[in-house]
Motif scaffolding. Structure first.
Motif, short mmCIF file in Angstrom:
data_model
loop_
_atom_site.label_atom_id
_atom_site.label_comp_id
_atom_site.label_asym_id
_atom_site.label_seq_id
_atom_site.Cartn_x
_atom_site.Cartn_y
_atom_site.Cartn_z
N GLY A 181 -7.41 -3.48 6.33
CA GLY A 181 -6.83 -3.78 6.80
C GLY A 181 -5.67 -3.14 6.94
O GLY A 181 -5.67 -2.64 6.08
N PRO A 182 -4.59 -2.62 8.20
CA PRO A 182 -3.65 -1.78 7.96
C PRO A 182 -2.48 -2.55 7.21
O PRO A 182 -1.44 -1.78 6.77
N LEU A 183 -2.42 -3.65 7.01
CA LEU A 183 -1.98 -4.38 5.95
C LEU A 183 -2.24 -4.33 4.83
O LEU A 183 -0.77 -3.96 3.80
N ALA B 157 9.69 3.26 0.23
CA ALA B 157 8.70 3.76 0.46
C ALA B 157 7.13 2.96 -0.50
O ALA B 157 7.77 2.98 -1.76
N ASN B 158 6.18 2.88 -0.26
CA ASN B 158 5.25 2.51 -1.27
C ASN B 158 3.97 3.47 -1.46
O ASN B 158 4.66 4.48 -0.75
N VAL B 159 2.99 3.33 -2.08
CA VAL B 159 2.26 4.20 -2.35
C VAL B 159 1.21 4.58 -1.45
O VAL B 159 0.73 6.00 -1.56
N LEU C 238 -11.22 6.16 0.05
CA LEU C 238 -10.67 7.01 -1.05
C LEU C 238 -10.07 5.95 -2.37
O LEU C 238 -10.16 5.74 -3.19
N PHE C 239 -9.23 5.32 -1.31
CA PHE C 239 -8.47 3.84 -1.92
C PHE C 239 -9.24 3.24 -2.87
O PHE C 239 -9.48 2.17 -4.17
N ALA C 240 -10.64 2.74 -2.06
CA ALA C 240 -11.42 1.54 -2.81
C ALA C 240 -12.57 2.69 -3.71
O ALA C 240 -12.27 1.78 -4.82
N LYS D 232 11.28 -4.96 16.43
CA LYS D 232 10.73 -5.95 15.43
C LYS D 232 8.87 -5.02 14.99
O LYS D 232 8.28 -6.21 14.44
N GLN D 233 9.33 -3.66 15.18
CA GLN D 233 7.91 -3.00 14.79
C GLN D 233 7.93 -2.53 12.97
O GLN D 233 8.81 -1.74 12.58
N LYS D 234 6.75 -3.02 12.62
CA LYS D 234 6.78 -2.25 10.84
C LYS D 234 6.76 -1.58 10.23
O LYS D 234 6.34 -0.77 11.65
N ILE D 235 7.55 -0.07 10.00
CA ILE D 235 7.21 1.28 9.94
C ILE D 235 6.21 1.01 8.78
O ILE D 235 6.09 1.18 7.46
N MET D 236 4.86 1.76 8.44
CA MET D 236 4.13 2.08 8.26
C MET D 236 4.22 2.91 6.89
O MET D 236 4.55 3.74 6.91
N GLY D 237 3.59 2.25 5.88
CA GLY D 237 3.82 3.07 4.40
C GLY D 237 5.01 2.62 3.56
O GLY D 237 6.01 3.58 2.94
N PHE D 238 5.69 1.91 3.92
CA PHE D 238 7.22 1.12 3.67
C PHE D 238 7.54 -0.55 3.23
O PHE D 238 6.49 -1.36 4.19
N GLY D 239 7.38 -0.77 2.27
CA GLY D 239 8.06 -2.68 2.11
C GLY D 239 6.20 -3.04 1.10
O GLY D 239 5.20 -1.84 1.04
N HIS D 240 6.90 -3.41 0.45
CA HIS D 240 5.88 -4.36 -0.39
C HIS D 240 6.04 -5.76 -0.45
O HIS D 240 8.00 -5.79 -0.32
N ARG D 241 4.91 -6.30 -1.04
CA ARG D 241 5.39 -7.90 -1.24
C ARG D 241 6.06 -7.81 -2.44
O ARG D 241 7.15 -8.91 -2.99
N1 ACO Z 1 8.62 -1.85 8.34
C1 ACO Z 1 9.83 -2.00 8.49
N2 ACO Z 1 10.29 -4.02 8.65
C2 ACO Z 1 9.82 -4.10 7.48
C3 ACO Z 1 8.75 -3.48 6.40
C4 ACO Z 1 8.23 -2.39 7.71
N3 ACO Z 1 6.97 -1.83 6.80
N4 ACO Z 1 8.50 -4.28 5.78
C5 ACO Z 1 9.15 -5.45 5.69
N5 ACO Z 1 10.52 -5.42 6.40
C6 ACO Z 1 10.96 -6.84 6.77
C7 ACO Z 1 9.87 -7.43 7.96
O1 ACO Z 1 10.02 -6.78 9.37
C8 ACO Z 1 11.14 -8.86 7.29
O2 ACO Z 1 11.46 -8.88 8.10
P1 ACO Z 1 12.58 -10.14 8.75
O3 ACO Z 1 12.91 -10.88 7.36
O4 ACO Z 1 13.80 -9.36 9.48
O5 ACO Z 1 11.79 -11.02 9.20
C9 ACO Z 1 10.56 -8.64 5.84
O6 ACO Z 1 10.82 -7.24 5.86
C10 ACO Z 1 9.64 -9.20 4.75
O7 ACO Z 1 8.68 -8.57 5.53
P2 ACO Z 1 7.29 -9.49 5.76
O8 ACO Z 1 6.48 -8.69 5.52
O9 ACO Z 1 7.24 -10.63 5.45
O10 ACO Z 1 7.10 -9.31 3.68
P3 ACO Z 1 5.50 -9.16 2.77
O11 ACO Z 1 6.21 -8.78 1.71
O12 ACO Z 1 4.71 -10.35 3.38
O13 ACO Z 1 4.66 -7.89 3.60
C11 ACO Z 1 4.10 -5.62 3.14
C12 ACO Z 1 4.93 -6.13 2.64
C13 ACO Z 1 2.89 -6.16 4.75
C14 ACO Z 1 2.78 -4.20 2.79
C15 ACO Z 1 5.00 -5.01 4.99
O14 ACO Z 1 6.20 -5.13 4.00
C16 ACO Z 1 4.54 -3.92 5.53
O15 ACO Z 1 3.43 -4.80 6.90
N6 ACO Z 1 4.88 -2.76 5.21
C17 ACO Z 1 4.13 -1.34 5.99
C18 ACO Z 1 2.38 -2.00 6.47
C19 ACO Z 1 2.06 -0.87 4.87
O16 ACO Z 1 3.14 -0.43 4.66
N7 ACO Z 1 1.14 -1.53 4.17
C20 ACO Z 1 0.79 -0.87 2.76
C21 ACO Z 1 1.32 -1.90 1.94
S1 ACO Z 1 1.00 -0.70 0.47
C22 ACO Z 1 -0.69 -2.09 0.04
O17 ACO Z 1 -0.69 -3.10 0.29
C23 ACO Z 1 -1.64 -1.01 -1.31
#
Ligand code: ACO
Length: 380
Positions: A220-222, A313-315, A336-338, A254-263
């Motif tokens: 999945g893309p997340l 930036a995430n992995v 490759l990740f898999a 309110k669109q997420k930017i790919m490659g950023f953010g991490h739980r």
């Molecule tokens: N771009 C913009 N905003 C973001 C991003 C992003 N990439 N990631 C998180 N946020 C914001 C959310 O909009 C949210 O804002 P709000 O509090 O104002 O609503 C807040 O940060 C928390 O975001 P959540 O999605 O609730 O955080 P969660 O911990 O559930 O998500 C995740 C982590 C799924 C990785 C998320 O950061 C994301 O979707 N990133 C983009 C997809 C991505 O790069 N995935 C790869 C992750 S690494 C891996 O799995 C190997």
């Protein structure tokens, strides 16, 4: 109706297992496999050494490592009938779907199940680590109407995979960089695909079903699918002049930017730091990727906008740029990740078997009760 526990969407912060395999400190940006920092393993170990460490909780001795490598080398080929099955896959299908199907199919061909026997565990580990890369490379060639390239016994794990992709012997620096990428992706505590593997493992099904569950979850893309999306996004942005407006648009929509953010990570992912270094190493030798400047600018703008929220930036942010320079098509980035994560999934499979209790969480029912039954002819 409550169950006495607070409901946390996504089970955020709820421990689902006790594990000694890996550790993340998201505030300080620390990742350890079996207590060893990722930076050290990336520099000093090969992927197979790391896989051994993850699964058997010790760095292998010289002879253990040689035996492990040799066993894997001897199991790289896949059965003709598996190749024939893969030939029937639609060429437009995503390679992650092809991998999930082929991984599950291994259970048909290797149906012995003896989860309590160490030799069975060893054989399953060897078979999966050996065959998954062959299946990924084979599907890649077959979907273009080509015959798969047989594994080359004179090449080590990483070099052989690059060879099976192109039928060309890679340079040593290319193999070394790819091997390091595998190490970086090998394990990452309790993420979605690992949890999926563990839930499946807890039913005591076979390890091939465990891997197939995990592959499906990683797709999945997340989760693992984000690295493919990052390159599409960089191409869509096109030039550094468009970065600010792209980010503004994402914020507005309110669109997420790919490659950023991490739980877990609230600073730059330590694997992204290493991958960026690997990308620069490759660019120095082979010329820069035209989208690297866009990526650097994007990272700067996103950090300025979201850094305070802990979004860095995430992995997945730099891995695509490395893989593309190695000549790998973008829809193979998640496979490759898999290939790498099989090591971590197997480690969790083995750990789960040692302490197994079937996963059976509860739920908080939000529906209604005592509803009248409406006969078919009276329904609106
Ligand atoms: N771009 C913009 N905003 C973001 C991003 C992003 N990439 N990631 C998180 N946020 C914001 C959310 O909009 C949210 O804002 P709000 O509090 O104002 O609503 C807040 O940060 C928390 O975001 P959540 O999605 O609730 O955080 P969660 O911990 O559930 O998500 C995740 C982590 C799924 C990785 C998320 O950061 C994301 O979707 N990133 C983009 C997809 C991505 O790069 N995935 C790869 C992750 S690494 C891996 O799995 C190997």
């Amino acid at each position: 109706m409550t169950t006495g526990c607070e409901f946390k969407p996504g089970l955020e912060g709820i421990p689902a297992a006790q594990s000694s395999i890996s550790f993340v400190d998201g505030k300080q940006g620390i990742l350890e496999y079996r207590g060893i920092r990722i930076e050290e393993l990336a520099k000093k170990s090969s992927f197979l050494e790391v896989a051994y460490l993850l699964i058997w909780n010790k760095l292998p001795t010289d002879s253990e490592l040689e035996q492990f490598k040799s066993d894997i080398l001897n199991h790289r080929r896949i059965k003709y009938r598996i190749r024939d099955m893969m030939k029937c896959f639609p060429e437009t299908g995503h390679p992650m779907d092809a991998l999930q199907t082929s991984a599950a199919a291994l259970g048909l061909f290797y149906s012995r199940r003896a989860l309590d026997k160490p030799d069975y565990i060893y054989d399953a580990v060897v078979r999966l680590l050996a065959k998954i890369p062959t299946m990924v490379a084979a599907f890649n060639l077959m979907r273009e109407g080509n015959d798969p390239v047989q594994p080359n016994d004179s090449l080590d794990y990483a070099a052989n995979f690059l060879y099976m992709m192109t039928e060309k012997r890679p340079h040593d620096y290319q193999s070394k960089i790819f091997d390091t990428c595998l190490t970086l992706h090998a394990e990452h505590t309790m993420n979605a695909s690992t949890f999926s593997a563990m839930v499946t493992a807890s039913t005591l099904t076979d390890p091939y079903a465990v891997m197939a569950s995990a592959v499906g979850t990683l797709a999945g893309p997340l989760h693992g699918g984000a690295n493919e999306e990052v390159l599409l996004m960089l191409e869509q942005i096109g030039s550094i002049d468009n970065v600010q407006s792209y980010v503004d648009e994402c914020v507005a929509n309110k669109q997420k930017i790919m490659g950023f953010g991490h739980r877990v990570y609230k600073v730059k992912d330590p694997r992204a730091v290493i991958l960026q270094g690997l990308a620069e190493q490759l660019f120095e030798l082979e010329g820069e990727d035209p989208y690297y400047k866009v990526a650097l600018e994007l990272e700067k703008v996103v950090e300025a906008k979201y850094g305070q929220k802990g979004i860095y930036a995430n992995v997945d942010f730099y891995s695509g740029l490395v893989y593309r320079k190695l000549g790998i098509p973008s829809d193979l980035f998640t496979p490759l990740f898999a290939i790498a994560r099989v090591a971590g999934w197997l480690a969790h499979w083995k750990e789960q078997l040692g302490v197994n209790r079937i996963f059976r969480p509860t739920q908080q029912y939000t529906g209604v009760h005592d509803q009248p039954y409406i006969p078919l002819e009276e329904r609106m």
